[in-house]
Design a protein around this motif. Structure first.
Motif, short mmCIF file in Angstrom:
data_model
loop_
_atom_site.label_atom_id
_atom_site.label_comp_id
_atom_site.label_asym_id
_atom_site.label_seq_id
_atom_site.Cartn_x
_atom_site.Cartn_y
_atom_site.Cartn_z
N TYR A 66 0.83 -1.20 0.00
CA TYR A 66 0.00 0.00 0.00
C TYR A 66 0.87 1.26 0.00
O TYR A 66 0.64 2.20 -0.75
N SER B 201 2.49 1.81 -3.34
CA SER B 201 1.53 2.26 -4.34
C SER B 201 1.03 3.67 -4.07
O SER B 201 0.60 4.37 -4.97
N SER B 202 1.11 4.12 -2.80
CA SER B 202 0.54 5.42 -2.46
C SER B 202 1.34 6.58 -3.06
O SER B 202 0.87 7.71 -3.09
N LEU C 185 1.94 6.88 -6.11
CA LEU C 185 1.20 7.23 -7.33
C LEU C 185 -0.27 7.54 -7.03
O LEU C 185 -1.11 7.56 -7.91
N LYS C 186 -0.56 7.72 -5.78
CA LYS C 186 -1.94 7.77 -5.32
C LYS C 186 -2.78 8.88 -5.94
O LYS C 186 -2.38 10.04 -5.96
N THR C 187 -3.93 8.49 -6.45
CA THR C 187 -4.94 9.49 -6.83
C THR C 187 -6.14 9.16 -5.96
O THR C 187 -6.30 8.02 -5.55
N LEU D 221 -9.49 8.01 -4.46
CA LEU D 221 -10.49 7.02 -4.88
C LEU D 221 -11.83 7.31 -4.22
O LEU D 221 -11.88 8.01 -3.20
N GLU E 23 -7.03 -0.08 -2.38
CA GLU E 23 -6.28 1.05 -2.97
C GLU E 23 -5.01 0.53 -3.64
O GLU E 23 -4.64 1.00 -4.72
N HIS F 60 -4.18 1.34 -7.45
CA HIS F 60 -2.98 2.16 -7.74
C HIS F 60 -1.90 1.38 -8.48
O HIS F 60 -1.12 1.95 -9.23
N ASN F 61 -1.87 0.09 -8.26
CA ASN F 61 -0.88 -0.75 -8.98
C ASN F 61 -1.45 -1.31 -10.28
O ASN F 61 -0.88 -2.24 -10.86
N LYS F 62 -2.58 -0.78 -10.70
CA LYS F 62 -3.23 -1.14 -11.95
C LYS F 62 -3.54 -2.65 -12.06
O LYS F 62 -3.52 -3.23 -13.14
N LYS G 195 -12.68 4.98 -9.32
CA LYS G 195 -12.05 6.30 -9.46
C LYS G 195 -13.11 7.40 -9.50
O LYS G 195 -12.79 8.58 -9.48
#
Lengths: 221, 85
Positions: free
Chosen positions: A9, A12-13, A15-17, A19, A171, A175-177, A203
């Protein structure tokens, strides 16, 4: 396990947008609440089997396999059905959806039924149809087949509802697609004591995806 | 034989949870698998358990099931010949 998820987490955060939660749905006490509004309310005296059958018939769902499911799968299936019908996602978005569910009793409700069928040596007739449901994640398989969901799915067993874990896990997936949406929540049943709470992380949506909001909506039934 | 066919229809509806069917919906010659009642492989296992539990018939060869579970009429005929209880 939780430590690994937290590391995942945190990574990945970066790149966080932000949610959102697109929709919530809960089943408890023979009521269904969708996005804070009671959409179904039946007599409290109905058993879960009677309640779920009534909801299935009144919803106009045509999926005869429903009647072969165990009660945990029925609860999982119906909650997802009400929630996803309300979200009306295109099939390509459903394909990329992940499922992350949890509960306290795993598949104990069905495990007990299976145990009864093998209890006595003289009357040893295990039912294959009961046995196939002796894992809590089978309900996710039922949802995946019904909605053609092909993303990751995971089922966790916790002592109690764990909003923080579910939030971090979903998340990290987005975030990790690994997923475009995550259908998250809690589905627990032991005899007629049942409770489900599912929400769709996305999103887009009206509600902010936060631990406080998830906990608040979970308590809302 | 008619009583046995009726009993089989009732048991199949109850044990296989065929909620959308009544006894009158199932003709004696309807196919149980495929286009007929739409039973699946788990249902086939349930039918094998039902034969053992209710009629004392143990099927050990899965190929036998394919020949026996064709329709209610075929199944009733087989049970009438092989039942031990």
């Amino acid at each position: 396990m939780e430590g690994v998820i937290q590391q995942f987490y945190l990574k990945s955060s970066i790149l966080k947008t932000s949610l959102h939660i697109q929709s919530f749905c809960s089943f408890r006490f023979n009521k269904i609440i969708l996005n804070g509004e009671t959409v179904v309310a039946k007599e409290k005296g109905l058993s879960f089997s009677e309640f779920s059958k009534t909801v299935y018939k009144e919803s106009g769902i045509a999926y005869p396999k429903f009647f072969k499911m165990d009660n945990l799968s029925k609860l999982t299936f119906l909650t997802a059905e009400v929630l996803l019908k309300n979200c009306a996602l295109p099939s390509e978005e459903k394909e990329k959806m992940a499922l992350v569910l949890s509960n306290r009793s795993a598949s104990l409700d069905t495990d007990r039924k299976h145990q009864l069928s093998i209890q006595s040596k003289e009357n040893f007739y295990p039912s294959p149809a009961v046995f196939v449901y002796t894992l809590p994640n089978i309900g996710m398989g039922e949802i995946s087949i019904r909605h053609q969901i092909k993303g990751e799915n995971a089922f966790f067993v916790f002592k109690e509802f764990n909003a923080k874990f579910l939030m971090q896990y979903s998340e990290a997936l987005i975030h990790n697609k690994k997923a475009s949406h995550v259908l998250c929540g809690w589905v627990d049943i032991e005899e007629d004591a049942y409770r489900s709470f599912m929400y769709l992380v996305s999103k887009r949506g009206t509600y902010i995806h936060s631990e406080a909001i998830i906990n608040k909506e979970y308590q809302n039934i | 034989m008619e009583t046995l066919r009726q009993e089989l229809k009732e048991n199949i509806i109850e044990q296989l949870n065929l909620e959308d069917f009544t006894v009158d919906d199932i003709a004696d010659d309807d196919r149980l698998f495929g286009d007929g009642l739409g039973l699946d492989s788990i249902d086939a296992l349930e039918l094998i358990v039902m034969l053992d539990k209710n009629y004392g018939i143990k099927l050990t060869d899965p190929k036998e099931g394919k020949e026996i579970f064709v329709s209610i009429a075929v199944l009733a005929e087989y049970i009438a010949t092989h039942r031990t209880k």
